[in-house]
Design a protein around this motif. Structure first.
Motif, PDB file in Angstrom:
ATOM      1  N   ALA B  21       0.841  -1.207   0.000  1.00 24.11           N
ATOM      2  CA  ALA B  21       0.000   0.000   0.000  1.00 24.11           C
ATOM      3  C   ALA B  21       0.872   1.252   0.000  1.00 24.11           C
ATOM      4  O   ALA B  21       0.565   2.237  -0.689  1.00 24.11           O
ATOM      5  N   VAL B  22       1.972   1.227   0.773  1.00 23.79           N
ATOM      6  CA  VAL B  22       2.885   2.373   0.805  1.00 23.79           C
ATOM      7  C   VAL B  22       3.511   2.578  -0.576  1.00 23.79           C
ATOM      8  O   VAL B  22       3.579   3.714  -1.089  1.00 23.79           O
ATOM      9  N   LEU B  23       3.960   1.496  -1.201  1.00 25.63           N
ATOM     10  CA  LEU B  23       4.568   1.597  -2.534  1.00 25.63           C
ATOM     11  C   LEU B  23       3.557   2.112  -3.565  1.00 25.63           C
ATOM     12  O   LEU B  23       3.906   2.916  -4.449  1.00 25.63           O
ATOM     13  N   GLU B  24       2.312   1.674  -3.431  1.00 23.89           N
ATOM     14  CA  GLU B  24       1.295   2.123  -4.384  1.00 23.89           C
ATOM     15  C   GLU B  24       0.983   3.609  -4.189  1.00 23.89           C
ATOM     16  O   GLU B  24       0.816   4.352  -5.158  1.00 23.89           O
ATOM     17  N   LEU B  25       0.915   4.050  -2.927  1.00 20.96           N
ATOM     18  CA  LEU B  25       0.682   5.473  -2.676  1.00 20.96           C
ATOM     19  C   LEU B  25       1.826   6.308  -3.254  1.00 20.96           C
ATOM     20  O   LEU B  25       1.611   7.389  -3.808  1.00 20.96           O
ATOM     21  N   ARG B  27       3.674   5.403  -5.851  1.00 22.35           N
ATOM     22  CA  ARG B  27       3.552   5.338  -7.310  1.00 22.35           C
ATOM     23  C   ARG B  27       2.493   6.319  -7.809  1.00 22.35           C
ATOM     24  O   ARG B  27       2.658   6.969  -8.841  1.00 22.35           O
ATOM     25  N   GLN B  28       1.412   6.446  -7.041  1.00 23.59           N
ATOM     26  CA  GLN B  28       0.324   7.347  -7.436  1.00 23.59           C
ATOM     27  C   GLN B  28       0.680   8.822  -7.247  1.00 23.59           C
ATOM     28  O   GLN B  28      -0.014   9.687  -7.756  1.00 23.59           O
ATOM     29  N   GLY B  29       1.727   9.084  -6.475  1.00 22.00           N
ATOM     30  CA  GLY B  29       2.147  10.471  -6.262  1.00 22.00           C
ATOM     31  C   GLY B  29       1.686  11.081  -4.954  1.00 22.00           C
ATOM     32  O   GLY B  29       2.092  12.189  -4.606  1.00 22.00           O
ATOM     33  N   GLY B  30       0.825  10.373  -4.208  1.00 19.50           N
ATOM     34  CA  GLY B  30       0.293  10.946  -2.978  1.00 19.50           C
ATOM     35  C   GLY B  30       1.283  10.966  -1.821  1.00 19.50           C
ATOM     36  O   GLY B  30       1.182  11.802  -0.925  1.00 19.50           O
ATOM     37  N   TYR B  31       2.238  10.040  -1.851  1.00 20.55           N
ATOM     38  CA  TYR B  31       3.133   9.904  -0.701  1.00 20.55           C
ATOM     39  C   TYR B  31       3.954  11.172  -0.465  1.00 20.55           C
ATOM     40  O   TYR B  31       4.075  11.643   0.663  1.00 20.55           O
ATOM     41  N   ASP B  32       4.500  11.710  -1.552  1.00 24.82           N
ATOM     42  CA  ASP B  32       5.441  12.819  -1.374  1.00 24.82           C
ATOM     43  C   ASP B  32       4.772  14.089  -0.867  1.00 24.82           C
ATOM     44  O   ASP B  32       5.456  14.966  -0.323  1.00 24.82           O
ATOM     45  N   THR B  33       3.457  14.181  -1.002  1.00 24.31           N
ATOM     46  CA  THR B  33       2.748  15.320  -0.416  1.00 24.31           C
ATOM     47  C   THR B  33       2.882  15.303   1.101  1.00 24.31           C
ATOM     48  O   THR B  33       3.015  16.354   1.733  1.00 24.31           O
ATOM     49  N   PHE B  34       2.867  14.097   1.680  1.00 25.77           N
ATOM     50  CA  PHE B  34       3.050  13.998   3.133  1.00 25.77           C
ATOM     51  C   PHE B  34       4.448  14.454   3.541  1.00 25.77           C
ATOM     52  O   PHE B  34       4.636  15.104   4.561  1.00 25.77           O
ATOM     53  N   VAL B  35       5.436  14.118   2.721  1.00 27.85           N
ATOM     54  CA  VAL B  35       6.816  14.532   3.012  1.00 27.85           C
ATOM     55  C   VAL B  35       6.918  16.056   2.980  1.00 27.85           C
ATOM     56  O   VAL B  35       7.484  16.681   3.883  1.00 27.85           O
ATOM     57  N   GLU B  71      -2.963   7.027   7.092  1.00 29.91           N
ATOM     58  CA  GLU B  71      -3.590   5.711   7.204  1.00 29.91           C
ATOM     59  C   GLU B  71      -4.815   5.613   6.290  1.00 29.91           C
ATOM     60  O   GLU B  71      -5.041   4.582   5.637  1.00 29.91           O
ATOM     61  N   GLN B  72      -5.579   6.686   6.199  1.00 30.26           N
ATOM     62  CA  GLN B  72      -6.751   6.690   5.313  1.00 30.26           C
ATOM     63  C   GLN B  72      -6.332   6.609   3.847  1.00 30.26           C
ATOM     64  O   GLN B  72      -7.007   5.970   3.041  1.00 30.26           O
ATOM     65  N   ALA B  73      -5.210   7.251   3.515  1.00 31.26           N
ATOM     66  CA  ALA B  73      -4.708   7.165   2.132  1.00 31.26           C
ATOM     67  C   ALA B  73      -4.304   5.732   1.807  1.00 31.26           C
ATOM     68  O   ALA B  73      -4.537   5.249   0.697  1.00 31.26           O
ATOM     69  N   LEU B  74      -3.702   5.046   2.769  1.00 36.41           N
ATOM     70  CA  LEU B  74      -3.345   3.636   2.548  1.00 36.41           C
ATOM     71  C   LEU B  74      -4.603   2.774   2.449  1.00 36.41           C
ATOM     72  O   LEU B  74      -4.689   1.865   1.616  1.00 36.41           O
ATOM     73  N   GLN B  75      -5.582   3.066   3.286  1.00 34.06           N
ATOM     74  CA  GLN B  75      -6.811   2.256   3.299  1.00 34.06           C
ATOM     75  C   GLN B  75      -7.632   2.446   2.029  1.00 34.06           C
ATOM     76  O   GLN B  75      -8.410   1.566   1.644  1.00 34.06           O
ATOM     77  N   GLY B 125      13.650   0.418  -7.765  1.00 33.35           N
ATOM     78  CA  GLY B 125      12.970   1.324  -8.688  1.00 33.35           C
ATOM     79  C   GLY B 125      11.645   1.885  -8.207  1.00 33.35           C
ATOM     80  O   GLY B 125      10.980   2.633  -8.920  1.00 33.35           O
ATOM     81  N   LYS B 126      11.247   1.540  -6.974  1.00 34.06           N
ATOM     82  CA  LYS B 126       9.929   1.980  -6.502  1.00 34.06           C
ATOM     83  C   LYS B 126       9.995   3.074  -5.434  1.00 34.06           C
ATOM     84  O   LYS B 126       8.965   3.484  -4.905  1.00 34.06           O
ATOM     85  N   TRP B 127      11.219   3.460  -5.071  1.00 32.67           N
ATOM     86  CA  TRP B 127      11.308   4.417  -3.960  1.00 32.67           C
ATOM     87  C   TRP B 127      12.303   5.549  -4.258  1.00 32.67           C
ATOM     88  O   TRP B 127      13.266   5.760  -3.516  1.00 32.67           O
TER      89      TRP B 127
END
Lengths: 137, 275
Positions: B21-25, B27-35, B71-75, B125-127
């Motif tokens: 789920a973390v890797l998919e978030l 990939r979708q671009g949402g993760y880096d917004t949290f950073v 957590e909601q983004a992962l869910q 290649g995923k991170w």
């Protein structure tokens, strides 16, 4: 390097930094933290006569220098007292001052240093030769 | 409702579910917004100015909300995922299972600190690390290099025994539970763990390392542990106070949630056990 050339160089670089600070302020990057509770005599002691430095540490040039008072902050907040700036190979290391007079940098945001020089040296070690880049927020 | 578990007890399937789920978030671009959000707060939270995410009373509710959003983004990707927590008083060595190739990957290599094992290694290649203070785009760790030891259970219990939630001047020089937990004072709990991991976790962009979420989930659980030990104490300041978030002020960047609405975590999730 003679003392005079160091001084001239620092003056020139400080002028350049004025532009860097104005630019980062415009893009919303907070530059320095200073003053506040406990930042009086403790803060002055924190510099320990270390108010400017220019040295080569592990093959990187590190410089530190006080900044002019009243530097405008993106929040509209103005620093009423002296700020400080550290450069690594001429690039700004974002740093802040804590209420007890110690310092932190963007590379060491959870560890405090008693002087900007110690903070700069730690950043050089953390960089493993990498270059600082401007921070966009 | 999600049950947040100790990462040491997760099944292989649960570990895979979280990691994927973390890797998919990412990939979708949402993760880096949290950073980016974390860094923008940590760089503007100052001891003498406005402070919301760090060095202030709202350190704990701000991160509780921040973790809930993550957590909601992962869910949204996998409804079965809950944030795990890392009890660093128990799993405190560089060869603990949390650093295994089947979970978060291990220490950075000695030459440059690059993490080369596990799902977040650059070679996979995923991170790619895209929000960074320097030119490196790979995950970095230096376990145990910045400080020798993680905090102990005795360190934690001492901090949880403090009765005042927070005290004036409500910043990094305060006494009280919050600042001793955050680590600017006393035995240093939260800050010390960031330093012990090193690399990206030492920086303002610390959520670049997924261990950020497991560390802060444990900090969140410790807050609940303090509440259970001090039922007659509560969030402070209760009244409007300049530059800090009081009990009923809403917090940036959401502007719709006050600490008062977050004090009872069981409205949102539970822990597998209380600290």
């Amino acid at each position: 390097m003679s003392e005079q050339s160091t001084s001239t160089d620092l003056t020139r670089r400080r002028m350049l930094q004025g532009a860097v600070v104005a630019l980062t302020a415009a893009t919303g990057t907070v530059v320095l933290g200073l003053t506040g509770p406990g930042a009086g005599s403790t803060a002055a002691a924190g510099l320990e006569g270390d108010d400017s430095f220019d040295e080569v540490f592990q093959q990187r040039r590190i410089q530190g220098m006080p900044m002019a008072a009243g530097t405008a902050m993106p929040s509209g907040h103005q620093h009423g007292a002296m700020g400080y700036q550290v450069l690594i190979d001429g690039r700004e290391l974002h740093m802040m001052r804590n209420a007890d007079g110690t310092w932190i940098s963007v590379l060491d945001h959870y560890r405090t240093f008693s002087t900007p020089r110690a903070l700069a040296r730690s950043a050089v070690i953390a960089l493993h030769g990498a270059q600082l880049v401007p921070i966009s927020v | 409702m999600a049950v947040r578990k100790n990462q040491a007890t997760l099944t292989a399937q649960e570990k895979r579910g979280f990691v994927n789920a973390v890797l998919e978030l990412k990939r979708q671009g949402g993760y880096d917004t949290f950073v980016s959000t974390h860094n923008s707060f940590i760089m503007s939270d100052t001891d003498d100015g406005e402070r919301t995410g760090h060095r202030s009373p709202s350190f704990l509710p701000w991160h509780r909300k921040f973790l809930l959003q993550f957590e909601q983004a992962l869910q949204a990707i996998d409804a079965t995922v809950a944030l795990p927590y890392w009890d660093w008083t128990a799993d405190r060595t560089t060869d603990a299972s949390i650093w295994g190739a089947d979970f978060l990957g291990g220490d950075g290599r000695s030459s440059d600190g690059q993490v080369t094992t596990g799902p977040f290694a650059f070679s996979g290649g995923k991170w790619p690390v895209t929000v960074s203070p320097d030119s490196r785009n790979y995950l970095l760790r230096s376990l145990g290099a910045g400080t020798a030891d993680l905090p102990t259970k005795a360190d934690v219990d001492g901090v949880l025994a403090l009765s005042d939630y927070d005290t004036p001047p409500w910043n990094s020089s305060s006494d009280g539970f919050r600042n001793n937990l955050e680590g600017w004072r006393g035995v240093n709990l939260h800050n010390r763990v960031h330093v012990w991991i090193g690399g990206n976790m030492s920086t303002g962009m610390s959520p670049n390392d997924p261990v950020f979420w497991l560390h802060h989930c444990f900090i969140d659980r410790l807050w609940a542990g303090w509440q259970a030990r001090h039922p007659d104490q509560g969030y402070l300041p209760a009244d409007r106070t300049q530059d800090v978030v009081s009990l009923n002020d809403t917090m940036k960047p959401w502007n719709d949630t006050a600490p008062a609405a977050l004090l009872d975590h069981t409205r949102f999730y539970t822990y597998d056990s209380a600290y």
